[in-house]
Design a protein around this motif. Structure first.
Motif, PDB file in Angstrom:
ATOM      1  N   SER A 265      20.633   4.147 -10.326  1.00  0.00           N
ATOM      2  CA  SER A 265      20.504   4.830 -11.610  1.00  0.00           C
ATOM      3  C   SER A 265      21.591   5.888 -11.728  1.00  0.00           C
ATOM      4  CB  SER A 265      19.123   5.483 -11.738  1.00  0.00           C
ATOM      5  OG  SER A 265      19.034   6.231 -12.928  1.00  0.00           O
ATOM      6  N   GLU A 266      22.302   5.863 -12.858  1.00  0.00           N
ATOM      7  CA  GLU A 266      23.285   6.897 -13.173  1.00  0.00           C
ATOM      8  C   GLU A 266      22.582   7.974 -14.001  1.00  0.00           C
ATOM      9  OE1 GLU A 266      26.398   4.811 -15.145  1.00  0.00           O
ATOM     10  OE2 GLU A 266      27.404   4.275 -13.265  1.00  0.00           O
ATOM     11  N   VAL A 267      22.562   9.179 -13.488  1.00  0.00           N
ATOM     12  CA  VAL A 267      21.842  10.271 -14.129  1.00  0.00           C
ATOM     13  C   VAL A 267      22.725  10.896 -15.205  1.00  0.00           C
ATOM     14  CG1 VAL A 267      20.674  12.472 -13.762  1.00  0.00           C
ATOM     15  CG2 VAL A 267      20.562  10.692 -12.007  1.00  0.00           C
ATOM     16  N   ARG A 268      22.247  10.852 -16.446  1.00  0.00           N
ATOM     17  CA  ARG A 268      22.965  11.457 -17.571  1.00  0.00           C
ATOM     18  C   ARG A 268      22.035  12.403 -18.321  1.00  0.00           C
ATOM     19  NH1 ARG A 268      25.117   6.253 -17.462  1.00  0.00           N
ATOM     20  NH2 ARG A 268      27.412   6.180 -17.492  1.00  0.00           N
ATOM     21  N   PRO A 269      22.580  13.478 -18.914  1.00  0.00           N
ATOM     22  CA  PRO A 269      21.734  14.389 -19.695  1.00  0.00           C
ATOM     23  C   PRO A 269      21.331  13.736 -21.014  1.00  0.00           C
ATOM     24  CG  PRO A 269      24.024  15.051 -19.860  1.00  0.00           C
ATOM     25  CD  PRO A 269      23.990  13.935 -18.856  1.00  0.00           C
ATOM     26  N   GLN A 270      20.149  14.068 -21.487  1.00  0.00           N
ATOM     27  CA  GLN A 270      19.660  13.562 -22.776  1.00  0.00           C
ATOM     28  C   GLN A 270      19.675  14.635 -23.852  1.00  0.00           C
ATOM     29  OE1 GLN A 270      16.053  11.808 -20.723  1.00  0.00           O
ATOM     30  NE2 GLN A 270      16.490  10.160 -22.169  1.00  0.00           N
ATOM     31  N   VAL A 271      20.045  15.867 -23.474  1.00  0.00           N
ATOM     32  CA  VAL A 271      20.256  16.946 -24.437  1.00  0.00           C
ATOM     33  C   VAL A 271      21.558  17.643 -24.072  1.00  0.00           C
ATOM     34  CG1 VAL A 271      17.810  17.301 -24.943  1.00  0.00           C
ATOM     35  CG2 VAL A 271      18.883  18.557 -23.048  1.00  0.00           C
ATOM     36  N   SER A 272      22.113  18.359 -25.026  1.00  0.00           N
ATOM     37  CA  SER A 272      23.371  19.052 -24.801  1.00  0.00           C
ATOM     38  C   SER A 272      23.115  20.517 -24.453  1.00  0.00           C
ATOM     39  CB  SER A 272      24.250  18.975 -26.057  1.00  0.00           C
ATOM     40  OG  SER A 272      24.535  17.617 -26.381  1.00  0.00           O
ATOM     41  N   GLY A 273      24.025  21.073 -23.656  1.00  0.00           N
ATOM     42  CA  GLY A 273      23.909  22.485 -23.292  1.00  0.00           C
ATOM     43  C   GLY A 273      24.645  22.777 -22.004  1.00  0.00           C
ATOM     44  N   LEU A 274      24.663  24.061 -21.636  1.00  0.00           N
ATOM     45  CA  LEU A 274      25.313  24.487 -20.407  1.00  0.00           C
ATOM     46  C   LEU A 274      24.378  24.272 -19.220  1.00  0.00           C
ATOM     47  CD1 LEU A 274      27.026  27.828 -21.528  1.00  0.00           C
ATOM     48  CD2 LEU A 274      28.111  25.603 -21.126  1.00  0.00           C
ATOM     49  N   ILE A 275      24.922  23.745 -18.114  1.00  0.00           N
ATOM     50  CA  ILE A 275      24.136  23.565 -16.889  1.00  0.00           C
ATOM     51  C   ILE A 275      24.011  24.928 -16.213  1.00  0.00           C
ATOM     52  CG2 ILE A 275      24.076  22.459 -14.624  1.00  0.00           C
ATOM     53  CD1 ILE A 275      25.572  20.112 -15.824  1.00  0.00           C
ATOM     54  N   THR A 276      22.785  25.358 -16.018  1.00  0.00           N
ATOM     55  CA  THR A 276      22.552  26.676 -15.415  1.00  0.00           C
ATOM     56  C   THR A 276      22.221  26.595 -13.928  1.00  0.00           C
ATOM     57  OG1 THR A 276      20.219  26.589 -16.052  1.00  0.00           O
ATOM     58  CG2 THR A 276      21.739  27.611 -17.601  1.00  0.00           C
ATOM     59  N   ALA A 277      21.819  25.409 -13.438  1.00  0.00           N
ATOM     60  CA  ALA A 277      21.467  25.307 -12.016  1.00  0.00           C
ATOM     61  C   ALA A 277      21.502  23.850 -11.570  1.00  0.00           C
ATOM     62  CB  ALA A 277      20.079  25.895 -11.765  1.00  0.00           C
ATOM     63  N   ARG A 278      21.906  23.645 -10.323  1.00  0.00           N
ATOM     64  CA  ARG A 278      21.776  22.349  -9.663  1.00  0.00           C
ATOM     65  C   ARG A 278      20.700  22.491  -8.603  1.00  0.00           C
ATOM     66  NH1 ARG A 278      26.401  20.254  -5.836  1.00  0.00           N
ATOM     67  NH2 ARG A 278      25.015  21.145  -4.278  1.00  0.00           N
ATOM     68  N   LEU A 279      19.711  21.602  -8.606  1.00  0.00           N
ATOM     69  CA  LEU A 279      18.492  21.806  -7.828  1.00  0.00           C
ATOM     70  C   LEU A 279      18.344  20.822  -6.669  1.00  0.00           C
ATOM     71  CD1 LEU A 279      16.144  22.281 -10.921  1.00  0.00           C
ATOM     72  CD2 LEU A 279      17.357  24.051  -9.625  1.00  0.00           C
ATOM     73  N   PHE A 280      19.415  20.216  -6.203  1.00  0.00           N
ATOM     74  CA  PHE A 280      19.316  19.250  -5.091  1.00  0.00           C
ATOM     75  C   PHE A 280      20.514  19.418  -4.176  1.00  0.00           C
ATOM     76  CE2 PHE A 280      21.902  17.218  -8.287  1.00  0.00           C
ATOM     77  CZ  PHE A 280      22.895  16.565  -7.573  1.00  0.00           C
ATOM     78  N   THR A 281      20.401  18.824  -2.993  1.00  0.00           N
ATOM     79  CA  THR A 281      21.492  18.800  -2.029  1.00  0.00           C
ATOM     80  C   THR A 281      22.094  17.398  -2.013  1.00  0.00           C
ATOM     81  OG1 THR A 281      20.412  20.468  -0.651  1.00  0.00           O
ATOM     82  CG2 THR A 281      22.137  19.142   0.389  1.00  0.00           C
ATOM     83  N   GLU A 282      23.387  17.318  -2.155  1.00  0.00           N
ATOM     84  CA  GLU A 282      24.060  16.023  -2.217  1.00  0.00           C
ATOM     85  C   GLU A 282      23.799  15.225  -0.942  1.00  0.00           C
ATOM     86  OE1 GLU A 282      27.989  16.997  -4.912  1.00  0.00           O
ATOM     87  OE2 GLU A 282      27.913  17.736  -2.843  1.00  0.00           O
ATOM     88  N   GLY A 283      23.474  13.927  -1.126  1.00  0.00           N
ATOM     89  CA  GLY A 283      23.224  13.036   0.008  1.00  0.00           C
ATOM     90  C   GLY A 283      21.786  12.992   0.458  1.00  0.00           C
ATOM     91  N   ASP A 284      20.920  13.869  -0.076  1.00  0.00           N
ATOM     92  CA  ASP A 284      19.516  13.881   0.321  1.00  0.00           C
ATOM     93  C   ASP A 284      18.738  12.773  -0.371  1.00  0.00           C
ATOM     94  OD1 ASP A 284      19.798  15.923   2.052  1.00  0.00           O
ATOM     95  OD2 ASP A 284      18.732  17.428   0.876  1.00  0.00           O
ATOM     96  N   SER A 285      17.545  12.547   0.123  1.00  0.00           N
ATOM     97  CA  SER A 285      16.611  11.644  -0.546  1.00  0.00           C
ATOM     98  C   SER A 285      15.854  12.430  -1.604  1.00  0.00           C
ATOM     99  CB  SER A 285      15.628  11.047   0.470  1.00  0.00           C
ATOM    100  OG  SER A 285      16.305  10.233   1.407  1.00  0.00           O
ATOM    101  N   VAL A 286      15.690  11.844  -2.761  1.00  0.00           N
ATOM    102  CA  VAL A 286      14.970  12.495  -3.856  1.00  0.00           C
ATOM    103  C   VAL A 286      13.837  11.579  -4.302  1.00  0.00           C
ATOM    104  CG1 VAL A 286      16.966  13.816  -4.634  1.00  0.00           C
ATOM    105  CG2 VAL A 286      16.564  11.549  -5.581  1.00  0.00           C
TER     106      VAL A 286
END
Length: 390
Positions: free
Chosen positions: A62-83
């Motif tokens: 799955s390619e994660v894309r935003p469904q609303v527009s706006g400024l990203i205020t936070a990234r809440l995951f660690t790259e490479g982890d299992s979600v």
């Protein structure tokens, strides 16, 4: 005296000469037919496999894309982890959408208030029209206004729900469970609804697919053999074994899922897809592997050691067989494939034939031999000796 000495020497040499002549006669006596190692042909069930190159493919991606527009205020995951599915990944500035929800709520309250007014007017006009105190048209207009007010309430309810959905979408969540890749966007970046570039990608790797291209002609031949009864397929899905890039064998067997319904006209191949458990995440998408597909079982297969088969000047497979009279007979064979250290013979031999495996280097057709059972660990058979030098 010299004559007597010479005569005595001649007499002493006679026994030695007689002994030497006896030894030469023994050496010239034939030693009997040469000994050869043979295997007796017998039919047996043979499992047919094909090894083909392939690539691993994620079970889900799955390619994660935003469904609303706006400024990203936070990234809440660690790259490479299992979600997990539904886990929060990004947070987009929610303030504009909080305002939209408040406006929608106010509009809904206004619409509900209009329902009370129009409903009361409709009831009063209903009483008056009965005594002909007002025109019938005024009563119909009151009914229409009341219905419009109810429709406005429904529309404003939907607008409020839409605003709430957009507000919830300011938290971008994982659509599937799996391993998450690198993040393309950083904090402070502008996200656009349904943008072309994904924010990140999630891949489900357990289980994982292996896609293998196989010749459509080979698949057609396999299906024809199964239909004719030459091959049998056991119950359940066909098994697949996997060899990794470093040559090691993947410890878990997979199952064949399906063959593509179309043939690639450029290569003449069909894609076969197999499914493998991947609990430790050893297999990653895009890895080069070699898949060993179990095609089926030939019930009456004939296997002959490869060392027993040679090629003639025309490249045809041949073997030497000990006939019922104990003499060597050449046979022309038809072979289809190798199975381990053996040839699978489809024509030229029958059960009970004795194929020479060891000791056949200097044999000629029609030559008498002594056949002895051969095994892979047996000592080399005695080669036929050449004529002694004179």
């Amino acid at each position: 005296m010299p004559n007597k000495g010479f005569a005595l020497s001649a007499l002493l040499m006679l026994p030695l000469a007689a002994c030497g002549g006896k030894q030469d006669a023994q050496q010239q006596q034939p030693a009997g037919p040469p000994q050869v190692g043979v295997v007796t042909v017998a039919t047996q069930p043979v499992t047919l496999t094909t090894t083909l190159p392939g690539r691993t493919t994620a079970y889900e991606m799955s390619e994660v894309r935003p469904q609303v527009s706006g400024l990203i205020t936070a990234r809440l995951f660690t790259e490479g982890d299992s979600v997990r599915k539904g886990q929060a990944l990004y947070r987009i500035d929610p303030q504009p959408y909080v305002t939209q929800v408040a406006n929608a709520r106010a509009a809904l309250a206004r619409a509900r208030a209009a329902i009370s007014s129009t409903s009361a007017l409709q009831r009063r006009y209903g009483e008056l029209v009965k005594i002909n105190a007002i025109a019938r048209q005024d009563y119909d207009n009151a009914i229409t206004q009341a219905q419009q007010a109810q429709a406005d309430v429904a529309a404003q309810s939907a607008a409020l729900r839409s605003a709430q959905i957009d507000l919830a979408r300011t938290t971008v969540r994982a659509p599937i469970s799996g391993r998450i890749g690198r993040s393309v966007a950083t904090t402070g970046a502008l996200a656009t609804a349904s943008q072309t570039d994904p924010l990140t990608t999630i891949s489900r790797l357990d289980p994982i697919y292996v896609d293998v291209p196989q010749s459509s002609a080979d698949l057609l031949k396999l299906r024809q053999q199964i239909a004719a009864g030459d091959l049998s397929r056991g119950g359940g899905a066909a098994r697949v074994r996997l060899r990794l890039e470093d040559g090691s064998v993947y410890p878990i067997e997979g199952t064949l899922q399906f063959a593509d319904v179309s043939v690639d006209p450029a290569t003449g191949t069909q894609t076969i897809r197999a499914l493998f458990p991947n609990p430790r995440g050893l297999l990653l998408p895009g890895m080069y592997v070699r898949a060993e597909l179990v095609e089926g079982t030939q019930r009456d297969g004939i296997l002959v050691p490869q060392r027993a088969v040679t090629r003639d000047e025309k490249g045809r497979a041949t073997a030497m067989v000990v006939g019922p009279d104990g003499k060597v007979q050449p046979r022309q064979l038809t072979t289809s494939r190798t199975i381990g250290e053996n040839w699978l013979v489809t024509a030229g031999l029958k059960p009970g034939d004795k194929v020479i495996v060891e000791g056949g280097m200097m044999l000629r057709p029609g030559m008498a031999v002594k056949a002895m059972p051969w095994s892979p660990n047996a000592q080399p058979a005695q080669q036929p000796s050449a004529a002694p030098a004179k």
